[in-house]
Write a protein that holds these residues in place. Structure first.
Motif, short mmCIF file in Angstrom:
data_model
loop_
_atom_site.label_atom_id
_atom_site.label_comp_id
_atom_site.label_asym_id
_atom_site.label_seq_id
_atom_site.Cartn_x
_atom_site.Cartn_y
_atom_site.Cartn_z
N ALA A 1 -18.27 -26.13 117.07
CA ALA A 1 -17.50 -24.89 117.16
C ALA A 1 -17.97 -24.09 118.37
O ALA A 1 -19.16 -23.82 118.52
N GLY A 2 -17.03 -23.73 119.23
CA GLY A 2 -17.40 -23.09 120.49
C GLY A 2 -17.92 -24.13 121.46
O GLY A 2 -18.97 -23.96 122.09
N CYS A 3 -17.19 -25.24 121.58
CA CYS A 3 -17.65 -26.40 122.34
C CYS A 3 -17.58 -26.21 123.85
O CYS A 3 -18.08 -27.04 124.60
N SER A 4 -16.92 -25.16 124.31
CA SER A 4 -16.78 -24.89 125.73
C SER A 4 -16.15 -26.10 126.44
O SER A 4 -15.16 -26.63 125.97
N THR A 5 -16.75 -26.56 127.52
CA THR A 5 -16.15 -27.62 128.34
C THR A 5 -16.57 -29.03 127.92
O THR A 5 -16.39 -29.98 128.68
N GLY B 1 -14.22 -30.87 118.60
CA GLY B 1 -14.68 -29.75 119.43
C GLY B 1 -13.60 -28.70 119.51
O GLY B 1 -12.45 -29.00 119.84
N THR B 2 -13.94 -27.46 119.17
CA THR B 2 -12.96 -26.37 119.26
C THR B 2 -13.54 -25.24 120.10
O THR B 2 -14.75 -25.01 120.13
N ASP B 3 -12.66 -24.53 120.75
CA ASP B 3 -13.06 -23.35 121.51
C ASP B 3 -11.86 -22.42 121.62
O ASP B 3 -10.72 -22.89 121.67
N ILE B 4 -12.13 -21.14 121.67
CA ILE B 4 -11.04 -20.17 121.77
C ILE B 4 -10.42 -20.17 123.17
O ILE B 4 -9.29 -19.73 123.37
N GLY C 1 -9.09 -23.21 119.25
CA GLY C 1 -9.18 -22.55 117.96
C GLY C 1 -10.30 -21.54 117.92
O GLY C 1 -11.29 -21.65 118.63
N ASN C 2 -10.12 -20.54 117.07
CA ASN C 2 -11.11 -19.49 116.88
C ASN C 2 -11.79 -19.72 115.53
O ASN C 2 -11.12 -19.93 114.51
N ILE C 3 -13.09 -19.66 115.51
CA ILE C 3 -13.83 -19.85 114.28
C ILE C 3 -13.43 -18.85 113.20
O ILE C 3 -13.56 -19.10 112.01
N LEU C 4 -12.88 -17.71 113.61
CA LEU C 4 -12.49 -16.66 112.66
C LEU C 4 -11.15 -16.93 112.01
O LEU C 4 -10.80 -16.28 111.02
N ASP C 5 -10.38 -17.86 112.56
CA ASP C 5 -9.05 -18.13 112.01
C ASP C 5 -9.16 -18.79 110.64
O ASP C 5 -9.88 -19.78 110.46
N GLU C 6 -8.43 -18.26 109.68
CA GLU C 6 -8.41 -18.85 108.35
C GLU C 6 -7.34 -19.93 108.30
O GLU C 6 -6.20 -19.71 108.69
N GLN C 7 -7.73 -21.11 107.83
CA GLN C 7 -6.80 -22.23 107.75
C GLN C 7 -6.43 -22.49 106.29
O GLN C 7 -7.28 -22.39 105.40
#
Length: 292
Positions: A110-114, A141-144, A197-203
């Protein structure tokens, strides 16, 4: 001076609304330097003029670019080697035992950047082919930042980027130099997928992971937002899974959803797991999933 200060707060509030990240007054100095490229492109001199443009016809597109520019995408391979050593020596052997029946591991960066963190994980598995032969390894890998995810998918690294965190042996073993930069072996990319994706987003139906790395993300949240983030992490982690935070982060006194897993700072388990494990009882507590 007062106008500029007010403009900085407007920009900080924009970042907070769109990402949940807090730009405190002590970090407002980043605004001018981070947005210097946009200033030049739009022929403006300062944040005051930028705020005026944010009220114009192309405000939404400009706002997205402002937010992208303010996001901190600092990363490098095997950042905080000690933590990756703990993954290799403690976390992955534990998961190998507990997942022996399915031979499947699901990991979230989460917050994987590049992409350097996800690739570092892939290298750990690639360097132990005997131990992981026959396993299905899935690394998300997700990042906003859409720009960061685009770069991660492109997977081309400059000489400066490839040397940050990698020794010569690892670099030459897993990457090849091309006219476009250093590119990873295709086999290294095979278990990795990326998503904005944002870690704060509720799925509605969150994925469940055996290991979650969320490092140097919570630093930018205020207390309420951090609570939401911990709840999202708890609902995404399997009951006996592992959470890794950054070396400067901790759940101590900030969340009752996790507890320290070892003496090494940065590794956590779901609250109640260690006690339940010692008593031989199931560690999963469904009520934790409902929180947040």
């Amino acid at each position: 001076m007062e106008v500029t200060r007010a403009s900085h707060r407007i920009i900080a509030e924009l970042l907070m609304r769109r990402t949940g990240q807090q730009l405190t007054s002590g970090r407002e100095w980043r605004i001018e330097s981070a947005l210097a490229g946009l200033f030049r492109e739009y022929g403006i001199a300062n944040a005051d003029q930028l705020v005026c443009l944010l009220d114009g016809p192309d405000a939404d597109a400009l706002a997205r670019r402002v937010v992208e520019a303010l996001l901190n995408n600092e990363t490098y391979f095997f950042r905080d080697r000690q933590l990756f050593q703990q993954l290799t020596e403690t976390v992955l052997p534990d998961l190998a035992r507990s997942r022996a029946a399915t031979r499947r591991l699901s990991i979230w960066s989460a917050g994987c950047s590049t992409g350097q963190e996800a690739l570092s994980l892939a290298m750990i598995f690639a360097e132990r082919p005997q131990a992981w032969r026959g396993w299905t390894i899935d690394i998300l890998g997700t990042d906003i930042s859409a720009q960061a995810i685009s770069a991660a998918r492109r997977a081309r690294y400059s000489q400066f980027e490839i040397q940050r965190g990698l020794g010569v042996v690892q670099m030459l073993k897993h990457f090849r130099e091309t006219a476009h930069g250093w590119e990873p072996d295709p086999a290294l990319l095979a278990p990795i997928r990326y998503r904005v994706g944002n870690i704060l987003d509720e799925q509605a139906r969150p994925e469940r992971f055996d290991l979650v790395l969320c490092r140097n993300v919570l630093l930018y949240f205020d207390h309420a937002t951090r609570d939401t983030a911990f709840a999202r992490l708890a609902s995404s982690l399997r009951g006996d899974g592992w959470l890794m935070l950054g070396s400067g982060e901790s759940v101590g006194g900030r969340s009752d959803l996790f507890e320290s897993a070892t003496e090494v700072q940065g590794l956590y388990r779901r609250a109640g797991h260690l006690a339940a494990e010692q008593q031989g009882k199931p560690a999963f507590n469904a009520s934790l999933v409902q929180r947040g």
